[in-house]
Write an enzyme that holds these catalytic residues in place. Structure first.
Site, PDB file in Angstrom:
ATOM      1  N   GLY A   1       0.871  -1.171   0.000  1.00  0.00           N
ATOM      2  CA  GLY A   1       0.000   0.000   0.000  1.00  0.00           C
ATOM      3  C   GLY A   1       0.901   1.211   0.000  1.00  0.00           C
ATOM      4  N   GLU A   2       0.664   2.094   0.926  1.00  0.00           N
ATOM      5  CA  GLU A   2       1.509   3.285   1.031  1.00  0.00           C
ATOM      6  C   GLU A   2       2.076   3.311   2.455  1.00  0.00           C
ATOM      7  OE1 GLU A   2       2.282   5.078  -1.594  1.00  0.00           O
ATOM      8  OE2 GLU A   2       3.648   6.142  -0.281  1.00  0.00           O
ATOM      9  N   SER A   3       3.378   3.126   2.553  1.00  0.00           N
ATOM     10  CA  SER A   3       3.981   2.994   3.883  1.00  0.00           C
ATOM     11  C   SER A   3       3.758   4.233   4.746  1.00  0.00           C
ATOM     12  CB  SER A   3       5.479   2.701   3.755  1.00  0.00           C
ATOM     13  OG  SER A   3       6.116   3.650   2.949  1.00  0.00           O
TER      14      SER A   3
ATOM     15  N   CYS B   1       6.074  -5.321   0.241  1.00  0.00           N
ATOM     16  CA  CYS B   1       6.236  -3.994  -0.362  1.00  0.00           C
ATOM     17  C   CYS B   1       6.198  -2.882   0.695  1.00  0.00           C
ATOM     18  CB  CYS B   1       5.195  -3.820  -1.455  1.00  0.00           C
ATOM     19  SG  CYS B   1       5.665  -2.592  -2.664  1.00  0.00           S
TER      20      CYS B   1
ATOM     21  N   ARG C   1      12.966   3.162  -1.037  1.00  0.00           N
ATOM     22  CA  ARG C   1      11.558   3.275  -1.450  1.00  0.00           C
ATOM     23  C   ARG C   1      11.468   3.639  -2.929  1.00  0.00           C
ATOM     24  NH1 ARG C   1       8.053   7.500   1.289  1.00  0.00           N
ATOM     25  NH2 ARG C   1       6.418   6.409   0.176  1.00  0.00           N
TER      26      ARG C   1
ATOM     27  N   ILE D   1       5.177  -3.092  -7.750  1.00  0.00           N
ATOM     28  CA  ILE D   1       4.366  -1.880  -7.930  1.00  0.00           C
ATOM     29  C   ILE D   1       4.967  -0.759  -7.088  1.00  0.00           C
ATOM     30  CG2 ILE D   1       2.059  -0.869  -7.714  1.00  0.00           C
ATOM     31  CD1 ILE D   1       0.961  -3.783  -7.750  1.00  0.00           C
ATOM     32  N   ARG D   2       5.524   0.217  -7.731  1.00  0.00           N
ATOM     33  CA  ARG D   2       6.247   1.298  -7.025  1.00  0.00           C
ATOM     34  C   ARG D   2       7.066   0.674  -5.871  1.00  0.00           C
ATOM     35  NH1 ARG D   2       3.311   4.622  -4.217  1.00  0.00           N
ATOM     36  NH2 ARG D   2       1.530   3.245  -4.374  1.00  0.00           N
TER      37      ARG D   2
ATOM     38  N   HIS E   1       4.661  -8.453  -4.866  1.00  0.00           N
ATOM     39  CA  HIS E   1       3.323  -8.752  -4.324  1.00  0.00           C
ATOM     40  C   HIS E   1       2.898 -10.186  -4.643  1.00  0.00           C
ATOM     41  CE1 HIS E   1       1.829  -4.700  -3.133  1.00  0.00           C
ATOM     42  NE2 HIS E   1       2.755  -4.291  -3.990  1.00  0.00           N
TER      43      HIS E   1
ATOM     44  N   GLU F   1       0.706 -11.906  -3.300  1.00  0.00           N
ATOM     45  CA  GLU F   1      -0.743 -12.097  -3.098  1.00  0.00           C
ATOM     46  C   GLU F   1      -1.542 -11.827  -4.377  1.00  0.00           C
ATOM     47  OE1 GLU F   1       1.003  -9.586  -2.173  1.00  0.00           O
ATOM     48  OE2 GLU F   1      -0.119  -7.717  -2.417  1.00  0.00           O
TER      49      GLU F   1
HETATM   50  N1  GLN Z   1       5.770   2.961  -2.858  1.00  0.00           N
HETATM   51  C1  GLN Z   1       5.031   2.481  -1.738  1.00  0.00           C
HETATM   52  C2  GLN Z   1       5.596   3.030  -0.435  1.00  0.00           C
HETATM   53  O1  GLN Z   1       6.573   3.683  -0.425  1.00  0.00           O
HETATM   54  C3  GLN Z   1       5.005   0.979  -1.688  1.00  0.00           C
HETATM   55  C4  GLN Z   1       4.229   0.442  -2.855  1.00  0.00           C
HETATM   56  C5  GLN Z   1       3.531  -0.852  -2.594  1.00  0.00           C
HETATM   57  O2  GLN Z   1       3.326  -1.284  -1.473  1.00  0.00           O
HETATM   58  N2  GLN Z   1       3.086  -1.452  -3.664  1.00  0.00           N
HETATM   59  O3  GLN Z   1       5.044   2.782   0.581  1.00  0.00           O
END
Ligand code: GLN
Length: 186
Positions: A47-49, A79, A106, A133-134, A169, A171
Site C-alpha cells: 500500500g503506502e507505507s 512492499c 523506497r 508496484i512502485r 506482491h 498475493e
Molecule cells: N511505494 C510504496 C511506499 O513507499 C510501496 C508500494 C507498494 O506497497 N506497492 O510505501
C-alpha cells in the site's frame, strides 16, 4: 493457526483470499482491540507505507505491534510492509516499526508506470511470478538475514528470524509459494 492481517490501507483483501485458499484462518486488524484477540502471525500488506505508518500511530497500534514482533511474532511484510519493518530507509527520513536489520530504498524502480512483472527464483521453490508496484528493494541486509530472492542484482525477498519480507506482491498471483513459506515459519 490464525493470521492477523493489518487492514488499514492497501492490498489486505488479496492476502485474505490467499489465506482462504490455503485453508488458513485469518482476520482483519483495524484497531487496538483486534490486536488483543490472540493470533499466531501477522501480515502487513502493500500500500503506502507513509499512510499505514501514520495510521498505526493514530490508532495506537504502533507500540503494541512493534513489541509483538520484537517478542517473536511471525510477520510477513509485502512492499510497503517491508518498508515499515526496515531499520533503515535510504530515501526517507521517517522510520516506522524498524524491527528488521535491512536497509531499503523506497520507490526504487521509479514511478507507477515503471511497475513491472517478472519471474524469479524464490527460496529454493524455483521460479515464481513477481509483480513490483512502485516497489522498494533491499539495498543491504545484516549478515544474519537470509536472502530469499534476487532480481537484477537487487535483493527482493529476505528473512530474519521471525520476519519475512518481499518487495513484490505474491498475493496478486495464483502461486502460493511465498505464503506457504511464511506459514512454515511457525
Ligand atoms: N511505494 C510504496 C511506499 O513507499 C510501496 C508500494 C507498494 O506497497 N506497492 O510505501
Amino acid at each position: 493457526m490464525k493470521i492477523g492481517i493489518l487492514s488499514l490501507q492497501g492490498a489486505f483483501l488479496e492476502h485474505e483470499i490467499k489465506c482462504a485458499k490455503l485453508g488458513v484462518d485469518c482476520f482483519e486488524i483495524r484497531n487496538k482491540g483486534d490486536l488483543k484477540t490472540g493470533f499466531d502471525g501477522l501480515i502487513i500488506p502493500g500500500g503506502e507505507s507513509t499512510v499505514i505508518g501514520k495510521l498505526l500511530r493514530e490508532l495506537d497500534l504502533f507500540d503494541i505491534m512493534r513489541g509483538m514482533i520484537g517478542d517473536g511474532l511471525p510477520v510477513f511484510g509485502t512492499c510497503a510492509g517491508m518498508i515499515l519493518l526496515a531499520k533503515n530507509i535510504l530515501n526517507d527520513d521517517r522510520l516506522y516499526l524498524a524491527t528488521m536489520d535491512i536497509t531499503v530504498k523506497r520507490n526504487a524502480y521509479g514511478r507507477q508506470r515503471d511497475s513491472f512483472y517478472t519471474v524469479g527464483d524464490f527460496a529454493g521453490y524455483g521460479k515464481i511470478p513477481m509483480t513490483f508496484i512502485r516497489a522498494p528493494y533491499i539495498e543491504s541486509a545484516a549478515a544474519e538475514t537470509e536472502i530469499l530472492a534476487v532480481v537484477d542484482n537487487k535483493i527482493v525477498a529476505a528473512r530474519q528470524k521471525n520476519q519475512l519480507v518481499t518487495a513484490f506482491h505474491p498475493e496478486l498471483h495464483e502461486d502460493t509459494c511465498v505464503h506457504e513459506y511464511f506459514f512454515n515459519m511457525f
